[in-house]
Motif scaffolding. Structure first.
Motif, PDB file in Angstrom:
ATOM      1  N   ARG A  75       0.817  -1.217   0.000  1.00 14.24           N
ATOM      2  CA  ARG A  75       0.000   0.000   0.000  1.00 14.24           C
ATOM      3  C   ARG A  75       0.851   1.268   0.000  1.00 14.24           C
ATOM      4  O   ARG A  75       0.581   2.216  -0.751  1.00 14.24           O
ATOM      5  N   ASN A  76       1.871   1.300   0.842  1.00 12.88           N
ATOM      6  CA  ASN A  76       2.721   2.493   0.906  1.00 12.88           C
ATOM      7  C   ASN A  76       3.598   2.620  -0.338  1.00 12.88           C
ATOM      8  O   ASN A  76       3.884   3.732  -0.790  1.00 12.88           O
ATOM      9  N   THR A  77       4.004   1.490  -0.889  1.00 11.27           N
ATOM     10  CA  THR A  77       4.824   1.516  -2.100  1.00 11.27           C
ATOM     11  C   THR A  77       4.035   2.086  -3.269  1.00 11.27           C
ATOM     12  O   THR A  77       4.518   2.971  -4.000  1.00 11.27           O
ATOM     13  N   TYR A 103      19.507   8.158  12.274  1.00  7.64           N
ATOM     14  CA  TYR A 103      18.279   7.418  11.978  1.00  7.64           C
ATOM     15  C   TYR A 103      18.600   6.289  11.001  1.00  7.64           C
ATOM     16  O   TYR A 103      19.656   6.289  10.356  1.00  7.64           O
ATOM     17  N   ILE A 104      17.674   5.350  10.895  1.00  7.95           N
ATOM     18  CA  ILE A 104      17.920   4.198  10.028  1.00  7.95           C
ATOM     19  C   ILE A 104      16.603   3.692   9.450  1.00  7.95           C
ATOM     20  O   ILE A 104      15.541   3.796  10.092  1.00  7.95           O
ATOM     21  N   CYS A 105      16.641   3.173   8.245  1.00 12.04           N
ATOM     22  CA  CYS A 105      15.446   2.593   7.632  1.00 12.04           C
ATOM     23  C   CYS A 105      15.870   1.498   6.656  1.00 12.04           C
ATOM     24  O   CYS A 105      16.997   1.485   6.160  1.00 12.04           O
ATOM     25  N   GLY A 106      14.982   0.576   6.394  1.00 15.84           N
ATOM     26  CA  GLY A 106      15.273  -0.543   5.509  1.00 15.84           C
ATOM     27  C   GLY A 106      14.359  -1.711   5.804  1.00 15.84           C
ATOM     28  O   GLY A 106      13.586  -1.691   6.777  1.00 15.84           O
ATOM     29  N   ASP A 107      14.444  -2.769   5.013  1.00 17.83           N
ATOM     30  CA  ASP A 107      13.517  -3.895   5.170  1.00 17.83           C
ATOM     31  C   ASP A 107      13.802  -4.738   6.400  1.00 17.83           C
ATOM     32  O   ASP A 107      13.016  -5.611   6.757  1.00 17.83           O
ATOM     33  N   TRP A 108      14.917  -4.498   7.074  1.00 18.58           N
ATOM     34  CA  TRP A 108      15.281  -5.272   8.268  1.00 18.58           C
ATOM     35  C   TRP A 108      15.098  -4.464   9.550  1.00 18.58           C
ATOM     36  O   TRP A 108      15.399  -4.942  10.634  1.00 18.58           O
ATOM     37  N   ALA A 113      10.753  -1.319   3.473  1.00 18.50           N
ATOM     38  CA  ALA A 113      11.721  -0.246   3.277  1.00 18.50           C
ATOM     39  C   ALA A 113      11.023   1.107   3.174  1.00 18.50           C
ATOM     40  O   ALA A 113      11.468   2.097   3.770  1.00 18.50           O
ATOM     41  N   VAL A 114       9.921   1.156   2.426  1.00 21.70           N
ATOM     42  CA  VAL A 114       9.178   2.412   2.281  1.00 21.70           C
ATOM     43  C   VAL A 114       8.552   2.820   3.610  1.00 21.70           C
ATOM     44  O   VAL A 114       8.599   3.988   4.010  1.00 21.70           O
ATOM     45  N   VAL A 115       7.965   1.858   4.313  1.00 22.26           N
ATOM     46  CA  VAL A 115       7.307   2.152   5.589  1.00 22.26           C
ATOM     47  C   VAL A 115       8.304   2.699   6.603  1.00 22.26           C
ATOM     48  O   VAL A 115       8.059   3.733   7.250  1.00 22.26           O
ATOM     49  N   THR A 116       9.440   2.029   6.775  1.00 23.98           N
ATOM     50  CA  THR A 116      10.398   2.491   7.783  1.00 23.98           C
ATOM     51  C   THR A 116      11.022   3.826   7.370  1.00 23.98           C
ATOM     52  O   THR A 116      11.397   4.631   8.231  1.00 23.98           O
TER      53      THR A 116
END
Length: 663
Positions: A135-137, A573-578, A592-595
């Motif tokens: 949804r976010n993507t 800060y950090i973001c990614g699929d993990w 990844a998009v959500v974080t």
């Protein structure tokens, strides 16, 4: 045929109703949800980012003349999404400067990106799908000028599942929509497909999936089937664990992440046939690892997000060309027009705190051009973050990064083969954006149901594939520029090629082979999977081999313990699929998009920006049936809390009858 089909389906439905009744029986109503047995290592503190789901709109009370400099490290979905969220309205006032650094020369797409070869052919680091619940993507793609989602992506396409025993099933598009509304099928005739769709439409997910999946028994022994009704019924044993595990619950992750998925399937009591034909292949291509090396929480979360959370969750769309060219190029242009400074070929070697209590970023091979900034956003993979932390005291000194050295990655290899076109054009093929191919007719026939084949490990007895799953793609049916119809109008016959891609996951056993050896392995792999003649190596006009060593997130047991919140420390800060694994129910690109949006929201709050576009669209809500099962399992867990993972009802009954009261 219809009569026998109805009998088998009624057996499945009756069993499902029995299980659902068992979960809601009065015995479970006496359970108190406070008791737990067993000790597990605690997860990180509660996620502040998990509740940041509203668009941030605060006022900047700081010095209007002093520019806030942000450096984003990583040019994939996470890095671009963060820049998109912050740059939308904040750069106009000239008070914010955003620099994005990426090690690749192109600096667009990260592992999803690509480039043009010396022969002007598009190359990508693997093919990436877009699931219905992204949804976010989809939302962030719709904000990119020049990107029309319905033109860039093809329609939802079925996939075909293959095991080491051959073709298993066709996973059809589950949700039919008209004008954005679900189209509920009616029983207009007694054909097999009509009966299946009608019954499936009246079952909650995931019970609709096995009803609609078209199982293939063409290579089963005479008078037998690969998967009989009893096998399919055993799969219902996972319902208990699926209902007990709540994706956005820290307690659930504590219960399940310390255990391997192999124990989960043992406790569920699923049959060997279901594991070999359905579960194992999906494990090897979704979390990309075998059950013993995959967290039980990761397996349940992955299956929930990609297949079970809503009707049609397994439906997937594919880009009609290179993601780098179709999505990231216009996205990069949009960001640069806003003032984002995107720098390719910039590999970060270390990050330090300077005397002004800000950050200094050193670039590999360019020590004289260090970058000072107010804030750093790491938008890189888990192992890349670990390597960067080891050389950066500003990162390694933080409490939230103390276990980054334990992070592991999965090695992937993407092979794209440009082949001499077969004189015979195979047409009227199902799935994909185009229905013709110039692959050899036997391969075209094997892939007639879909241009996407999902394959488990151990296929063909090939030693290199013992623990390696893979996907095979016919790009002539997926990418516009390779399509037969495009060729006929725009490309000289001498320049036409058939295009086959094989993406390998957990490819450690052969990643160090040379390109020619890996290309030949890809040809042997296709032949072994489909039972077709091997394409001769002389048929390869051009080939590319891209290696991603330990680059893809590995969700091994205990890995969620090392997954940080989106804020590591002041200005970091950090973001990614993990990242934020116990938060929003999403995976891969969507995660990844959500974080990135969550990190942007926290950053916006910390620095008092205004009008950042950080709203996170929540994941799909539980269906009423799943909500009821969840309530029951919460009660059950307190009455007889399992020592490890909850068994299925029949395994639990067997344990009690045998005198084993410790499930």
């Amino acid at each position: 045929m219809a009569k026998h089909l109805l009998q088998e389906l009624l057996i499945v439905i009756s069993a499902a109703q029995f299980i659902a009744h068992a979960f809601t029986s009065p015995i479970y109503s006496r359970i108190n949800s406070a008791n737990r047995v067993g000790t597990v290592a605690p997860l990180p503190p509660p996620r502040a980012s998990a509740i940041l789901k509203e668009q941030t709109d605060t006022t900047n009370d700081g010095d209007k003349d002093e520019k806030l400099r942000i450096v984003v490290v990583g040019g994939g979905w996470a890095g671009y999404s963060f820049c998109e969220s912050i740059s939308t309205n904040n750069i106009d006032g000239k008070n914010v400067e955003i620099i994005l650094l990426d090690a690749s020369k192109q600096a667009k797409g990260g592992l999803a990106g690509g480039y043009r070869s010396k022969n002007d052919r598009p190359v990508e680091a693997g093919i990436h799908g877009f699931w219905r619940e992204y949804r976010n993507t989809f939302d962030i793609m719709s904000d990119i000028e020049g990107v029309n989602v319905d033109e860039v992506l093809g329609d939802f396409t079925p996939s075909v599942l293959w095991s080491k025993n051959g073709k298993v099933a066709v996973a059809p598009v589950l949700l039919e929509e008209e004008g954005g509304q679900e189209n509920i099928p009616t029983l207009n005739n007694l054909s097999e497909q009509s009966i299946r769709r009608f019954i499936a439409s009246n079952l909650p997910p995931p019970l609709d999936l096995p009803v609609l999946a078209q199982l293939d028994n063409s290579k089963a022994k005479s008078g037998d089937t690969k998967l009989n009704p009893a096998d399919l019924l055993s799969g219902i044993g996972l319902l208990g664990a699926w209902a007990d595990f709540e994706q956005e619950s820290r307690a659930s992750w504590e219960n399940y992440d310390t255990q391997p998925a192999s124990l989960l399937f043992e406790k569920a009591g699923i049959s060997d046939a279901v594991y070999e034909e359905l579960v194992s292949p999906l494990l090897h291509v979704l979390p990309m690892c075998p059950a013993y090396d995959c967290s039980a929480a990761a397996a349940l979360s992955c299956f929930h997000v990609f297949a079970l959370q809503s009707r049609g969750a397994f439906d997937v769309r594919w880009c009609r060309g290179s993601i780098s060219e179709k999505i990231f190029e216009p996205w990069q242009k949009q960001l640069e027009q806003r003032g984002v400074d995107i720098r390719g070929g910039s590999r970060v070697s270390s990050i330090e705190k300077n005397e002004n209590d800000k950050y200094t970023i050193e670039l590999q091979g360019d020590e004289n051009n260090a970058i000072d900034c107010d804030a750093v956003i790491l938008a890189v993979g888990a192992t890349a973050a670990g390597r960067l932390a080891s050389s950066s005291p500003a990162i390694s000194s933080l409490e939230s990064t103390k276990d980054f050295d334990k992070l592991r990655g999965v090695t992937c290899v993407a092979v794209r083969l440009f082949l001499k076109p077969n004189p015979t054009v195979s047409s009227n093929l199902d799935g994909g954006s185009h229905d013709k191919t110039q692959l050899p007719p036997d391969i075209a026939q094997a892939m007639s149901d879909s241009p996407i084949s999902v394959c488990g490990a151990g296929i063909g007895g090939i030693e290199e594939l013992k623990e390696t799953g893979f996907c095979i793609y016919d790009l002539q049916r997926m990418h516009d520029e390779f399509s037969v119809d495009y060729y006929n109008k725009n490309v000289e016959e001498s320049d036409q090629v058939a295009v086959l891609e094989v993406d390998f996951y957990r490819a450690d056993s052969f990643v160090n082979m040379d390109d020619g050896q890996i290309a030949d392995l890809a040809l042997r792999t296709v032949s072994a999977a489909f039972g077709t003649a091997k394409i001769d190596s002389d048929g390869i006009i051009d080939a590319t081999v891209l290696r991603a060593r330990n680059a893809v997130s590995h969700f091994a047991p205990n890995s969620a313990l090392y997954s940080p919140d989106v804020k590591l420390g002041d200005g970091m800060y950090i973001c990614g699929d993990w990242v934020d694994r116990t938060g929003h129910a999403s995976w891969s690109t969507e995660k990844a998009v959500v974080t990135a949006r969550q990190a942007a929201a926290v950053f916006t709050r910390d620095f008092g920006l205004k009008n950042s576009q950080c709203k996170v669209i929540p994941a799909a809500k539980d269906t009423p049936q799943l909500s009821a099962l969840r309530q029951s399992t919460r009660l059950l867990r307190n009455l007889l809390p399992p020592k490890t993972l909850p068994p299925s009802p029949w395994v639990f009954a067997k344990q009690l009858l045998s005198g084993d009261k410790e499930p």
